[in-house]
Motif scaffolding. Structure first.
Motif, PDB file in Angstrom:
ATOM      1  N   MET A   1      24.897 -14.172   8.097  1.00 24.90           N
ATOM      2  CA  MET A   1      23.447 -14.214   8.207  1.00 24.90           C
ATOM      3  C   MET A   1      22.801 -14.028   6.845  1.00 24.90           C
ATOM      4  N   SER A   2      21.707 -14.736   6.591  1.00 24.28           N
ATOM      5  CA  SER A   2      20.991 -14.595   5.327  1.00 24.28           C
ATOM      6  C   SER A   2      20.231 -13.280   5.330  1.00 24.28           C
ATOM      7  N   PRO A   3      20.062 -12.657   4.149  1.00 25.80           N
ATOM      8  CA  PRO A   3      19.292 -11.402   4.083  1.00 25.80           C
ATOM      9  C   PRO A   3      17.865 -11.623   4.556  1.00 25.80           C
ATOM     10  N   ALA A   4      17.293 -10.602   5.189  1.00 22.66           N
ATOM     11  CA  ALA A   4      15.893 -10.668   5.599  1.00 22.66           C
ATOM     12  C   ALA A   4      15.007 -10.802   4.370  1.00 22.66           C
ATOM     13  N   GLU A   5      13.887 -11.491   4.535  1.00 26.53           N
ATOM     14  CA  GLU A   5      12.966 -11.694   3.431  1.00 26.53           C
ATOM     15  C   GLU A   5      11.584 -11.150   3.785  1.00 26.53           C
ATOM     16  N   TYR A   6      10.976 -10.469   2.810  1.00 21.74           N
ATOM     17  CA  TYR A   6       9.664  -9.856   2.999  1.00 21.74           C
ATOM     18  C   TYR A   6       8.757 -10.223   1.837  1.00 21.74           C
ATOM     19  N   ASP A   7       7.470 -10.152   2.084  1.00 19.38           N
ATOM     20  CA  ASP A   7       6.522 -10.282   0.983  1.00 19.38           C
ATOM     21  C   ASP A   7       6.621  -9.060   0.069  1.00 19.38           C
ATOM     22  N   VAL A   8       6.669  -7.876   0.686  1.00 21.68           N
ATOM     23  CA  VAL A   8       6.698  -6.631  -0.086  1.00 21.68           C
ATOM     24  C   VAL A   8       7.708  -5.665   0.529  1.00 21.68           C
ATOM     25  N   ALA A   9       8.538  -5.070  -0.306  1.00 20.37           N
ATOM     26  CA  ALA A   9       9.425  -3.988   0.119  1.00 20.37           C
ATOM     27  C   ALA A   9       8.888  -2.694  -0.474  1.00 20.37           C
ATOM     28  N   ILE A  10       8.656  -1.706   0.389  1.00 26.91           N
ATOM     29  CA  ILE A  10       8.124  -0.418  -0.049  1.00 26.91           C
ATOM     30  C   ILE A  10       9.197   0.635   0.157  1.00 26.91           C
ATOM     31  N   ILE A  11       9.553   1.312  -0.919  1.00 32.13           N
ATOM     32  CA  ILE A  11      10.587   2.338  -0.860  1.00 32.13           C
ATOM     33  C   ILE A  11       9.900   3.698  -0.815  1.00 32.13           C
ATOM     34  N   GLY A  12      10.005   4.385   0.303  1.00 28.06           N
ATOM     35  CA  GLY A  12       9.371   5.686   0.473  1.00 28.06           C
ATOM     36  C   GLY A  12       8.245   5.613   1.480  1.00 28.06           C
ATOM     37  N   GLY A  13       8.345   6.410   2.559  1.00 30.20           N
ATOM     38  CA  GLY A  13       7.369   6.337   3.636  1.00 30.20           C
ATOM     39  C   GLY A  13       6.496   7.558   3.767  1.00 30.20           C
ATOM     40  N   GLY A  14       6.192   8.228   2.644  1.00 28.80           N
ATOM     41  CA  GLY A  14       5.235   9.318   2.659  1.00 28.80           C
ATOM     42  C   GLY A  14       3.819   8.779   2.715  1.00 28.80           C
ATOM     43  N   PRO A  15       2.814   9.616   2.438  1.00 27.96           N
ATOM     44  CA  PRO A  15       1.420   9.157   2.517  1.00 27.96           C
ATOM     45  C   PRO A  15       1.119   7.920   1.675  1.00 27.96           C
ATOM     46  N   ALA A  16       1.680   7.832   0.462  1.00 34.39           N
ATOM     47  CA  ALA A  16       1.411   6.674  -0.400  1.00 34.39           C
ATOM     48  C   ALA A  16       2.031   5.408   0.167  1.00 34.39           C
ATOM     49  N   GLY A  17       3.342   5.453   0.426  1.00 29.19           N
ATOM     50  CA  GLY A  17       4.041   4.271   0.898  1.00 29.19           C
ATOM     51  C   GLY A  17       3.569   3.807   2.260  1.00 29.19           C
ATOM     52  N   ALA A  18       3.344   4.750   3.177  1.00 30.47           N
ATOM     53  CA  ALA A  18       2.898   4.381   4.523  1.00 30.47           C
ATOM     54  C   ALA A  18       1.497   3.779   4.501  1.00 30.47           C
ATOM     55  N   THR A  19       0.631   4.287   3.617  1.00 30.54           N
ATOM     56  CA  THR A  19      -0.724   3.728   3.510  1.00 30.54           C
ATOM     57  C   THR A  19      -0.685   2.323   2.941  1.00 30.54           C
ATOM     58  N   ALA A  20       0.133   2.107   1.911  1.00 29.99           N
ATOM     59  CA  ALA A  20       0.268   0.762   1.349  1.00 29.99           C
ATOM     60  C   ALA A  20       0.807  -0.205   2.401  1.00 29.99           C
ATOM     61  N   ALA A  21       1.806   0.234   3.171  1.00 34.18           N
ATOM     62  CA  ALA A  21       2.385  -0.628   4.203  1.00 34.18           C
ATOM     63  C   ALA A  21       1.344  -0.990   5.259  1.00 34.18           C
ATOM     64  N   TYR A  22       0.536  -0.021   5.635  1.00 33.94           N
ATOM     65  CA  TYR A  22      -0.514  -0.259   6.633  1.00 33.94           C
ATOM     66  C   TYR A  22      -1.526  -1.281   6.116  1.00 33.94           C
ATOM     67  N   GLU A  23      -1.977  -1.103   4.870  1.00 38.72           N
ATOM     68  CA  GLU A  23      -2.963  -2.031   4.304  1.00 38.72           C
ATOM     69  C   GLU A  23      -2.413  -3.450   4.241  1.00 38.72           C
ATOM     70  N   LEU A  24      -1.168  -3.586   3.849  1.00 40.02           N
ATOM     71  CA  LEU A  24      -0.554  -4.907   3.731  1.00 40.02           C
ATOM     72  C   LEU A  24      -0.312  -5.535   5.094  1.00 40.02           C
ATOM     73  N   ALA A  25       0.258  -4.766   6.012  1.00 38.50           N
ATOM     74  CA  ALA A  25       0.630  -5.322   7.315  1.00 38.50           C
ATOM     75  C   ALA A  25      -0.589  -5.750   8.122  1.00 38.50           C
ATOM     76  N   LYS A  26      -1.652  -4.953   8.087  1.00 38.65           N
ATOM     77  CA  LYS A  26      -2.836  -5.315   8.886  1.00 38.65           C
ATOM     78  C   LYS A  26      -3.522  -6.566   8.346  1.00 38.65           C
ATOM     79  N   SER A  27      -3.195  -6.933   7.085  1.00 41.44           N
ATOM     80  CA  SER A  27      -3.756  -8.166   6.507  1.00 41.44           C
ATOM     81  C   SER A  27      -2.805  -9.344   6.639  1.00 41.44           C
ATOM     82  N   GLY A  28      -1.676  -9.131   7.333  1.00 42.62           N
ATOM     83  CA  GLY A  28      -0.789 -10.248   7.632  1.00 42.62           C
ATOM     84  C   GLY A  28       0.426 -10.386   6.741  1.00 42.62           C
ATOM     85  N   ALA A  29       0.606  -9.534   5.763  1.00 40.95           N
ATOM     86  CA  ALA A  29       1.783  -9.625   4.899  1.00 40.95           C
ATOM     87  C   ALA A  29       3.008  -9.087   5.633  1.00 40.95           C
TER      88      ALA A  29
END
Length: 399
Positions: A1-29
């Motif tokens: 299987m080919s590796p999964a592909e993402y627009d953005v990979a965020i390493i770390g799910g604390g307040p900073a990383g989780a907030t960035a992920a939320y902002e990106l995901a809700k905009s469709g990334a």
């Protein structure tokens, strides 16, 4: 299987990383949020009303509401600073307290609900791919090796960021304060006040920073920070617990970690990798406050990454550092100067606590903290504080 592909990979799910992920995901990334569960950092857990309002934090995440802070000097001079009457904007007039273990998990779930792929695992390595983008390797919760690809990488993996070590110059490393705290069961009787935070400025508790006693409802965070090598943080915390009447309180957990002293000069490496939160050093000098600034950097990172994806130009990531500096640079500079001078000796700490009795000092302190910006609306109050500050600096005022 080919590796999964993402627009953005965020390493770390604390307040900073989780907030960035939320902002990106809700905009469709498409977003990968990789986090090592079960590793909450030592943190007093204080969140100002500005954070609660700006990031729509539900009331159930606020485990306690603090209405005052007691500042304690080396000679046991205690000054109580009550919030009441110092709220400029409409809204809450308390400092909220969160339990990082549950708060961080809630932020990750919110990002997941917005569309982010949240993975529990341990980051291993990131490498630039020929032709653009990145290849990442990590171990999942079962220990299996996983590979994926992304167009951008955001390092939100703490003060000892592996992303920073791998993708930035060795010089991109801020100095640290080391923090240690113990979560203990709050007393159900006696004189312990669950609605007040204690901040202890005493060289015996910390030679260059401070100790804290922050109630979280059923539990309380008792901790100490110091950059002095060899200083025994655990012994100082035990002494602080004893002084606070918590010497016999049951210990729920112990945690320690470094806290950066000030932001990096640059958050991105110019090639599609961006640092946020503790990895970028966005912890307020003198106070060590980081949750609000981490989430602010995460929100800015999400917006900048969307622009970089839209334009296919990683130079958009540079805006995070410049915008963060525009918003908070003046505050950080003032706090850094304050820490450099007032924390340097017990004599100066004594004078600093004396200054906190002043109504103008309390007013400007609370209004600036609660709204996260330097208040400018009362120039005469600033002038009075400046003159009093100078009288303490020159030793004219009595400690």
């Amino acid at each position: 299987m080919s590796p999964a592909e993402y627009d953005v990979a965020i390493i770390g799910g604390g307040p900073a990383g989780a907030t960035a992920a939320y902002e990106l995901a809700k905009s469709g990334a498409s977003v990968l949020l990789l986090d090592r569960e079960g590793r909450p950092k030592p943190c007093g857990g204080a969140v100002p009303p500005r954070l609660i309002e700006d990031f729509a934090i539900p009331s159930e995440q606020i485990v306690a509401r603090v209405g005052s802070a007691r500042i304690i000097s080396p000679k046991s001079q205690a000054v109580e600073m009550t919030i009441d009457g110092h709220r400029r904007r409409a809204g809450t007039s308390y400092v909220g307290m969160v339990d990082r273990e549950h708060f961080d998990r809630w932020l990750r779930r919110r990002a997941q609900a917005a569309g982010a792929h949240v993975e529990q695992g341990t980051f291993d390595r990131v490498e630039e791919r020929t032709g653009g983008g990145f290849a990442l390797n990590y171990r999942d919760a079962k220990g299996a090796r996983v590979s994926c690809r992304s167009r951008l990488v955001i390092g939100a993996d703490g003060a000892n960021s592996a992303v920073r070590r791998q993708m930035f110059s060795p010089a991109a490393r801020p100095p640290y304060v080391f923090a240690y705290h113990e979560i203990v069961c709050s007393p159900e009787s006696g004189d312990f006040d669950k609605s007040r935070c204690d901040v202890v400025y005493d060289g015996a508790i910390s030679p260059d920073f401070y100790g804290w006693v922050f109630p979280h409802g059923p539990v309380t965070s008792v901790g100490v920070g110091s950059a002095k090598k060899g200083f025994d943080l655990k012994a100082a915390t035990s002494e602080l617990r004893r002084r606070s009447g918590l010497g016999d309180a049951e210990i729920v957990r112990r945690e320690g970690a470094p806290l950066p002293l000030y932001p990096l000069k640059r958050f991105d490496n110019g090639r599609g990798v961006l640092l946020i939160g503790d990895a970028a050093g966005v912890v307020a000098p003198s106070s060590g406050e980081g949750i609000y600034y981490a989430m602010c950097s995460g929100e800015l990172a999400g917006h900048a990454a969307l622009e970089a994806l839209r334009t296919n130009d990683v130079r958009a990531l540079k805006s995070v550092r410049s915008e963060f500096g525009r918003m908070h640079g003046r505050t950080f500079f003032i706090l850094r100067m304050m820490q450099y001078f007032w924390y340097s000796s017990d004599g100066r700490r004594e004078r600093f606590v004396s200054m906190c009795r002043d109504p103008d000092v309390q007013k400007l302190t609370w209004e600036s903290y609660l709204d996260k910006k330097i208040v400018r609306r009362e120039p005469m109050a600033h002038l009075r504080v400046f003159l009093k500050d100078m009288s303490h600096l020159m030793g004219i005022a009595k400690a």
